[in-house]
Design an enzyme around this catalytic site. Structure first.
Site, short mmCIF file in Angstrom:
data_model
loop_
_atom_site.label_atom_id
_atom_site.label_comp_id
_atom_site.label_asym_id
_atom_site.label_seq_id
_atom_site.Cartn_x
_atom_site.Cartn_y
_atom_site.Cartn_z
N ASP A 57 -8.20 13.04 11.25
CA ASP A 57 -8.35 12.52 9.88
C ASP A 57 -9.11 11.20 9.88
OD1 ASP A 57 -8.13 12.64 7.14
OD2 ASP A 57 -6.10 11.85 7.05
N GLY B 214 0.83 -1.20 0.00
CA GLY B 214 0.00 0.00 0.00
C GLY B 214 0.86 1.24 0.00
N GLY C 272 3.67 8.06 2.24
CA GLY C 272 4.71 7.04 2.24
C GLY C 272 4.25 5.74 1.61
#
Length: 750
Positions: free
Chosen positions: A551, A435, A440
């Site tokens: 978030d 992923g 990153g």
């Protein structure tokens, strides 16, 4: 004696296999245009640059005499190139600014045309690390989009300014200026303003809105960019933009199999996989000139450390070798030659010493010849360890130690060596990538016989290093079954690494938004709602210091084999002192989930997470994507959902699977979602109240009597009251003002 040592070591290290060769570029090639040096693989004219195909013109430049009387280099004949970095694999170019202005003559806005740039037929990609989508103006909403990442990507950014005196130089957090990240792997983009917002109402002090992809490090906001034409005048209508490039679209492993096409031809060069999509670059090896050219034979020259001894911590006699050097104390001294004053004079000497040296000389030479490779390995190890210490300090290792120093056990188990990480990921093999995103890449690895997820951050600025340390500090203090567990971190590499427990079943987003008509069952969705609510309630109310996530969204909720929810990605989270109700911060989060009042004021409270959780409830009820949904009337998901609830038509938007499987709970969950997404934070419930309300729904589902409010025993003899969900539905779904609609309609991801 020392000369002989140097000779032996030089012979030992010079026996290296030669690198693959390629024809050198012609000496007649022009290697400079104006102020720009043009290193191969770039060049001017056929035969002077790397030719990768008829349509691919990445490396072919033209040199033109411009209107100001100077020569400038251009790619595609129209885009000016101002800098080329071989080591980073980047080119800095000049990119147009998109403007949209109020025309005082016509009394209306100028044409709102889409502006686009396309690097599809090239080996350029837009640098997701260096660039930011930037919007400048008042009441200005603009989008940047790209369609080359498998599915169409779009992100938006809105700049507002109720008055000119509220603007602040250097601040780009929403007032007059806003910025948003872009994903990796993009090589085409479009810019467009939203027609619903323009400068007709702010024409008294701001006529124009501007949008551009711009190099973040080269941009600093000025208030005059909003109130005058200073932005266009000072930039000439162009801003710097950073492009990443690769010399081949294969991985290093694949490229090395084809020796004739392999581009790292200098014998002292190494291959580096690109961090921005598929492909590879070449760099000079450690110990060789970092500014050398690995794409031409002998382009990577040895660094003579002995010319600048102190820069390499040598305070004795220095001997240079290819890729390394040897530092010794002078004859008649002993000690550590790598520190100043480390060589100490031998005060007592004996005649027998000379005799001993003569007798033992032959033996010493033999031992030295045998031990030469060992010496070189030790020297290289010293350089590697020195680099690790440098990165550890650069990545704020000392700060992290201070943050977790009060718990020795945490401090000891948190630190993981780079050697263990490399072994766990097979030297960051691309096959281990599971992923990634704007922050990153995530690798799957085996560490101490356990499967782990290793996040390799993409950090280029101080703020992002602080966010990384923040995530470590936050997660090291958290212990909850519904929060992803941080196992450790590594700070010895150029970019920091985080090691998490491996959650095998992907994200809630990927389970929810499948192509098939059936997704997660309603029972699973209910349980996941409660588990996420429990995690947020714990972070807000039970952690040693309140933690606001900032978030919350479906892609940050991981699911394990049993579909148990794990809240992840704490890079944007904040500790909030208990005696404070909120704190003013730079706005972070994902549009569509982002609390509009936090977005508008910059003031973060626990109710900001409550709003995001309310959006998540709506997403679970409807299977609609909050950042992409638009109704027939062009409303965002939240405003449309609340309006339907007020009209008694909420079933029109509910997922048919939920209607089929639910047992009378959806109206109460929908009402709770409307309460969580109220515009004013003080009108929203706390996460503790939300958690108890959802648990109460499960009790009702199990046919336990319920009469509006109940109490339960939490084991600590405290009484917790459930929050009734039957508040007036119309009150919960208030009519939106124009300002509220504007805030709630910004439904594209940051």
């Amino acid at each position: 004696m020392m000369l002989l040592i140097a000779l032996i070591i030089a012979v030992l290290v010079s026996a290296w296999p030669p690198a693959a060769a390629t024809p050198p570029t012609p000496s007649s090639c022009q290697r400079r245009c104006g102020d720009l040096d043009i290193p191969y693989p770039f060049g001017i004219g056929r035969g002077c640059y790397l030719y990768t195909g008829e349509r691919d013109r990445t490396f072919g430049l033209t040199c033109k005499l411009t209107a100001d009387g100077t020569y400038k280099a251009f790619c595609y004949d129209v885009i000016q190139v101002t800098n080329i970095s071989l080591r980073r694999g980047q080119a800095r170019v000049r990119s147009d600014i998109r403007s949209w202005c109020y025309n005082r003559t016509s009394g209306s806005m100028d044409d709102n045309n889409i502006w686009w740039n396309d690097f599809t037929d090239s080996q350029f990609r837009l640098s997701d690390e260096a660039n930011r989508f930037t919007v400048i103006g008042c009441n200005s909403l603009a989008y940047v989009s790209s369609a080359n990442t498998g599915s169409k990507y779009m992100t938006g950014c809105m700049a507002t300014c109720p008055a000119a005196d509220q603007l602040v130089n250097g601040s780009c957090a929403g007032m007059g200026c806003c910025q948003a990240a872009i994903p990796r792997g993009i090589n085409t983009y479009e810019l467009q303003f939203d027609d619903r917002y323009n400068t007709t109402t702010t024409r008294g002090f701001s006529l124009c809105s501007y949008a551009a992809l711009v190099e973040a490090a080269a941009f600093e906001f000025r208030t005059t960019y909003v109130t005058t034409d200073d932005f266009m005048e000072s930039t000439g209508g162009e801003v710097p933009l950073v492009l990443d490039w690769v010399v081949g679209k294969e991985t290093c492993r694949e490229a090395k199999r084809n020796a004739t096409a392999y581009m790292c031809v200098s014998k002292n060069s190494e291959c580096v996989d690109s961090s921005n999509g598929a492909g590879y670059l070449c760099n000079c090896s450690r110990g060789y000139d970092v500014d050398g050219n690995p794409y031409i034979p002998d382009g990577c020259q040895d660094i003579d450390e002995c010319e600048h001894q102190e820069a390499y911590s040598c305070y004795g006699i220095c001997h240079n070798f290819p890729g390394s050097f040897l530092c010794q104390c002078p004859d008649g001294t002993y000690g550590n030659s790598n520190i100043k004053g480390g060589c100490i004079t031998i005060k007592n000497s004996f005649t027998g010493l000379s005799i001993g040296l003569g007798v033992g000389g032959g033996t010493s030479l033999l031992l030295l010849a045998i031990g030469g490779p060992y010496i070189m390995r030790k020297l290289k190890l010293q350089k590697v360890n020195k680099m690790k210490r440098k990165f550890y300090k650069q990545n704020h290792g000392l700060l992290l130690q201070q943050l977790i120093s009060h718990d020795t056990d945490i401090g000891e188990r948190m630190i993981i060596t780079s050697r263990d990480i490399e072994k766990a990921t097979n030297n960051f093999d691309n096959a281990r990538v599971i992923g990634g995103g704007g922050h990153g890449v995530v690798f799957k690895g085996i560490l101490d016989l356990h499967v782990v997820a290793i996040k390799k951050s993409k950090i280029v600025v101080q703020r992002e290093i602080n966010e990384f340390i923040n995530e470590v500090a936050v997660l090291s203090q958290v212990n909850h079954r519904n929060v992803v567990k941080l196992l450790g971190c590594c700070l010895e590499t150029e970019v920091p690494l985080l090691v998490y427990e491996f959650i095998s079943n992907g994200t809630l987003y990927h389970h929810l938004h499948v192509e098939e008509p059936l997704s997660l069952s309603w029972d699973h969705r209910m349980r996941i709602m409660i588990e996420v609510a429990k995690a947020l309630s714990y972070l807000h109310s039970s952690a040693s210091m309140p933690i606001f996530h900032r978030d919350i969204k479906s892609s940050n909720i991981l699911l394990d084999d049993t579909l148990t929810a794990k809240v992840s990605d704490f890079g944007a989270s904040r500790y909030i002192p208990i005696d404070q109700t909120g704190v003013t911060t730079a706005v972070q989060g994902t549009m569509g989930y982002l609390d509009p009042m936090y977005y508008y004021t910059g003031r973060l409270t626990d109710k900001s997470d409550v709003f995001s959780f309310g959006v998540l409830l709506i997403e679970l009820l409807t299977r609609k994507k909050p950042y992409a949904y638009r109704s027939v009337d062009d409303d965002g998901l939240v405003s449309h959902f609340v309006s339907l609830l007020a009209e008694g038509k909420v079933v029109d938007i509910i997922d048919p699977q939920v209607i089929e499987e639910e047992d009378g709970e959806i109206h109460e969950v929908a009402t709770l979602a409307a309460l969580c997404t109220k515009l004013k934070g003080e009108d929203r419930p706390t996460m503790r109240e939300v958690e108890m309300t959802l648990e109460n729904l499960l009790i009702k589902k199990s046919q336990v009597p319920y009469n509006g409010t109940q109490t339960r025993n939490d084991g600590d003899q405290t009484t917790a009251h459930y929050m009734p969900t039957n508040r007036n539905t119309k009150e919960a779904s208030r009519q939106h003002t124009m300002e509220e609609e504007m805030l709630l309609s910004a439904s594209y991801p940051r």
